[in-house]
Motif scaffolding. Sequence first.
Motif, PDB file in Angstrom:
ATOM      1  N   GLU A  90       5.940 -21.883 -38.035  1.00  0.00           N
ATOM      2  CA  GLU A  90       6.175 -23.721 -38.360  1.00  0.00           C
ATOM      3  C   GLU A  90       6.135 -24.545 -36.769  1.00  0.00           C
ATOM      4  O   GLU A  90       5.394 -25.214 -36.615  1.00  0.00           O
ATOM      5  CB  GLU A  90       7.141 -24.327 -39.678  1.00  0.00           C
ATOM      6  CG  GLU A  90       6.520 -23.903 -41.201  1.00  0.00           C
ATOM      7  CD  GLU A  90       7.540 -25.205 -41.710  1.00  0.00           C
ATOM      8  OE1 GLU A  90       7.821 -26.266 -41.421  1.00  0.00           O
ATOM      9  OE2 GLU A  90       6.854 -24.509 -43.172  1.00  0.00           O
ATOM     10  N   CYS A  91       7.409 -24.122 -36.357  1.00  0.00           N
ATOM     11  CA  CYS A  91       7.716 -24.753 -34.820  1.00  0.00           C
ATOM     12  C   CYS A  91       8.668 -24.287 -34.073  1.00  0.00           C
ATOM     13  O   CYS A  91       9.908 -23.280 -34.432  1.00  0.00           O
ATOM     14  CB  CYS A  91       8.249 -26.247 -34.964  1.00  0.00           C
ATOM     15  SG  CYS A  91       9.729 -26.794 -35.870  1.00  0.00           S
ATOM     16  N   ILE A  92       9.010 -24.350 -32.985  1.00  0.00           N
ATOM     17  CA  ILE A  92      10.038 -23.452 -32.055  1.00  0.00           C
ATOM     18  C   ILE A  92      10.426 -24.939 -31.839  1.00  0.00           C
ATOM     19  O   ILE A  92       9.870 -25.623 -31.058  1.00  0.00           O
ATOM     20  CB  ILE A  92       9.297 -22.570 -30.958  1.00  0.00           C
ATOM     21  CG1 ILE A  92      10.250 -21.744 -30.282  1.00  0.00           C
ATOM     22  CG2 ILE A  92       8.411 -23.632 -30.028  1.00  0.00           C
ATOM     23  CD1 ILE A  92       9.432 -20.906 -30.026  1.00  0.00           C
ATOM     24  N   GLN A  93      12.392 -24.399 -31.209  1.00  0.00           N
ATOM     25  CA  GLN A  93      12.856 -25.795 -29.824  1.00  0.00           C
ATOM     26  C   GLN A  93      13.724 -25.021 -29.280  1.00  0.00           C
ATOM     27  O   GLN A  93      14.335 -23.974 -29.560  1.00  0.00           O
ATOM     28  CB  GLN A  93      13.190 -26.746 -31.128  1.00  0.00           C
ATOM     29  CG  GLN A  93      14.283 -27.222 -30.449  1.00  0.00           C
ATOM     30  CD  GLN A  93      15.505 -28.598 -30.917  1.00  0.00           C
ATOM     31  OE1 GLN A  93      14.437 -28.742 -32.590  1.00  0.00           O
ATOM     32  NE2 GLN A  93      15.655 -29.091 -30.906  1.00  0.00           N
ATOM     33  N   PHE A  94      13.380 -25.119 -28.628  1.00  0.00           N
ATOM     34  CA  PHE A  94      14.392 -24.792 -26.990  1.00  0.00           C
ATOM     35  C   PHE A  94      16.012 -25.675 -26.824  1.00  0.00           C
ATOM     36  O   PHE A  94      15.916 -26.053 -26.625  1.00  0.00           O
ATOM     37  CB  PHE A  94      13.562 -24.687 -25.765  1.00  0.00           C
ATOM     38  CG  PHE A  94      12.631 -23.072 -25.675  1.00  0.00           C
ATOM     39  CD1 PHE A  94      13.117 -21.977 -25.426  1.00  0.00           C
ATOM     40  CD2 PHE A  94      11.166 -23.663 -26.122  1.00  0.00           C
ATOM     41  CE1 PHE A  94      11.992 -20.989 -25.776  1.00  0.00           C
ATOM     42  CE2 PHE A  94      10.840 -22.361 -26.162  1.00  0.00           C
ATOM     43  CZ  PHE A  94      10.878 -21.364 -25.787  1.00  0.00           C
ATOM     44  N   TRP A 122      18.839 -21.055 -25.333  1.00  0.00           N
ATOM     45  CA  TRP A 122      18.962 -20.396 -26.937  1.00  0.00           C
ATOM     46  C   TRP A 122      17.835 -21.129 -26.833  1.00  0.00           C
ATOM     47  O   TRP A 122      17.171 -22.389 -26.842  1.00  0.00           O
ATOM     48  CB  TRP A 122      19.619 -20.742 -27.536  1.00  0.00           C
ATOM     49  CG  TRP A 122      20.522 -22.275 -27.192  1.00  0.00           C
ATOM     50  CD1 TRP A 122      21.512 -22.778 -26.036  1.00  0.00           C
ATOM     51  CD2 TRP A 122      20.080 -23.589 -28.134  1.00  0.00           C
ATOM     52  NE1 TRP A 122      21.686 -24.138 -27.152  1.00  0.00           N
ATOM     53  CE2 TRP A 122      20.715 -24.447 -28.430  1.00  0.00           C
ATOM     54  CE3 TRP A 122      18.586 -23.722 -29.411  1.00  0.00           C
ATOM     55  CZ2 TRP A 122      20.399 -26.116 -27.969  1.00  0.00           C
ATOM     56  CZ3 TRP A 122      19.020 -24.366 -29.628  1.00  0.00           C
ATOM     57  CH2 TRP A 122      19.346 -25.946 -28.907  1.00  0.00           C
ATOM     58  N   VAL A 123      17.237 -20.495 -28.754  1.00  0.00           N
ATOM     59  CA  VAL A 123      16.020 -20.698 -28.927  1.00  0.00           C
ATOM     60  C   VAL A 123      16.178 -20.897 -30.273  1.00  0.00           C
ATOM     61  O   VAL A 123      16.426 -19.981 -30.960  1.00  0.00           O
ATOM     62  CB  VAL A 123      14.934 -20.285 -28.659  1.00  0.00           C
ATOM     63  CG1 VAL A 123      15.166 -18.733 -29.082  1.00  0.00           C
ATOM     64  CG2 VAL A 123      13.410 -20.443 -28.932  1.00  0.00           C
ATOM     65  N   VAL A 160      12.515 -31.532 -25.144  1.00  0.00           N
ATOM     66  CA  VAL A 160      12.786 -32.994 -24.836  1.00  0.00           C
ATOM     67  C   VAL A 160      11.978 -33.470 -26.034  1.00  0.00           C
ATOM     68  O   VAL A 160      12.572 -34.797 -26.603  1.00  0.00           O
ATOM     69  CB  VAL A 160      12.023 -33.208 -23.577  1.00  0.00           C
ATOM     70  CG1 VAL A 160      11.808 -34.840 -23.550  1.00  0.00           C
ATOM     71  CG2 VAL A 160      12.489 -33.400 -21.993  1.00  0.00           C
ATOM     72  N   MET A 161      11.026 -33.472 -26.787  1.00  0.00           N
ATOM     73  CA  MET A 161      10.279 -33.487 -28.222  1.00  0.00           C
ATOM     74  C   MET A 161      10.996 -33.399 -28.969  1.00  0.00           C
ATOM     75  O   MET A 161       9.669 -33.463 -30.164  1.00  0.00           O
ATOM     76  CB  MET A 161       9.594 -33.356 -27.773  1.00  0.00           C
ATOM     77  CG  MET A 161       8.395 -31.959 -27.346  1.00  0.00           C
ATOM     78  SD  MET A 161       6.685 -32.075 -26.914  1.00  0.00           S
ATOM     79  CE  MET A 161       5.805 -32.634 -28.306  1.00  0.00           C
ATOM     80  N   GLY A 162      11.878 -32.439 -29.119  1.00  0.00           N
ATOM     81  CA  GLY A 162      11.925 -31.799 -30.600  1.00  0.00           C
ATOM     82  C   GLY A 162      11.469 -30.146 -30.716  1.00  0.00           C
ATOM     83  O   GLY A 162      10.756 -29.402 -29.936  1.00  0.00           O
ATOM     84  N   CYS A 163      11.633 -30.145 -31.900  1.00  0.00           N
ATOM     85  CA  CYS A 163      10.626 -28.989 -32.472  1.00  0.00           C
ATOM     86  C   CYS A 163       8.793 -28.909 -32.272  1.00  0.00           C
ATOM     87  O   CYS A 163       8.856 -30.087 -32.662  1.00  0.00           O
ATOM     88  CB  CYS A 163      11.144 -28.210 -34.247  1.00  0.00           C
ATOM     89  SG  CYS A 163      10.560 -27.196 -34.593  1.00  0.00           S
TER      90      CYS A 163
END
Length: 363
Positions: free
Chosen positions: A300-304, A289-290, A308-311
């Motif tokens: 602004e940012c993406i997170q999977f 999921w994303v 490991v490092m967040g958005c």
Amino acid sequence: MKTCLLVGFLVFTCVGAANSDEAVAQSPECRTVPLNEGGKPKPTKMCKDTNGQWVAAAPVMGKEIPATFRGKIVYEGTANGVNYPPQRQNSRNILGDLIGSALKLDGKPFSLAARYELEFDGNLVTGRYSGRSANGATQTGTMSGTRTGTNCQLFTPNNELIQATCDSQSFVAVSKSNPQDRNRWETRVDASSVEVVDYVERDRLQAIAAQQAKAEREAAAARYAALPNAGPTLTKKLDEFVRTDSQGWAFNQYNPGSIRNVKIVEGTIKSGSYVMRGDYTYNGGSEGWVLAKMAGSKLECIQFWDAVMGCRGLRTAEQGQAMRDATAAAVVGSFSGGGSSQGGQKMCRNGFGTGTPGTEQPC
């Protein structure tokens, strides 16, 4: 390590167990959780066993292990004994040899610290052990046999008989080699239990926990389904974001067009500040999921799911290649530096059966 030490371990394994509150309290990970049983939450004390599985703290046993007990008991203790030199064959001083052994004038004492795991299924007993001597040498093995009341009768893989008195609170056993054996030994074992797992209770609680987990998953899915849909336009946009970012992935491969079930999980589309979430597949069918945090039409940012490092911002193909190159270099380095070197000869730490365990030998 000599056979006599191995047998000393095996004798030790017939110990019974004490499931005291003190032993449970010493567990590094215990907690009380409300398990749903019969429609009502019931506080139950759960502890992690040696395999990392959460199990219920079993009720206190009586001194004798129940005849129908099905479970595992872990013991720790010591085995102290004596090894005797091999008997000389065709010796003219056989009588003197026997007298010397009887007086223990030629024996070499030994002491072992060991851990044993025995599994009981009614009157059947199977188990394994691991032990360590003062010089750090280790040894493992298995055994099997039967139990009647407080009497244990086990057999080693070499078909050596071990008899002992075993109950839930203590274990004391004295064993010695067969008279016809050339290598002679005798040993005494003293131990106590450190962990008791009742498999019947464990299975019952695991079934309850599985039902609760299923209910929680279904409730979470229902809550997610009730969130506002992002719609086809935003679904396509999220797919484009993931396509672009996947070019910078080190190893996984995105399945293009697999984005689905996209929801607005925070904020609103109308406000222009929102977070959308979607499911996708990669590597041919693995699920992920994303999340994408939006400011109007801009990302602004993406997170999977495995972040490991967040958005973060979108990755590039160059970043993905750099990560692959770094990983390949690390693998090559580990192969080239796998052993130590002594005088130009590559040395490797050996295992059992080829010299003293834990020492280094030429590769």
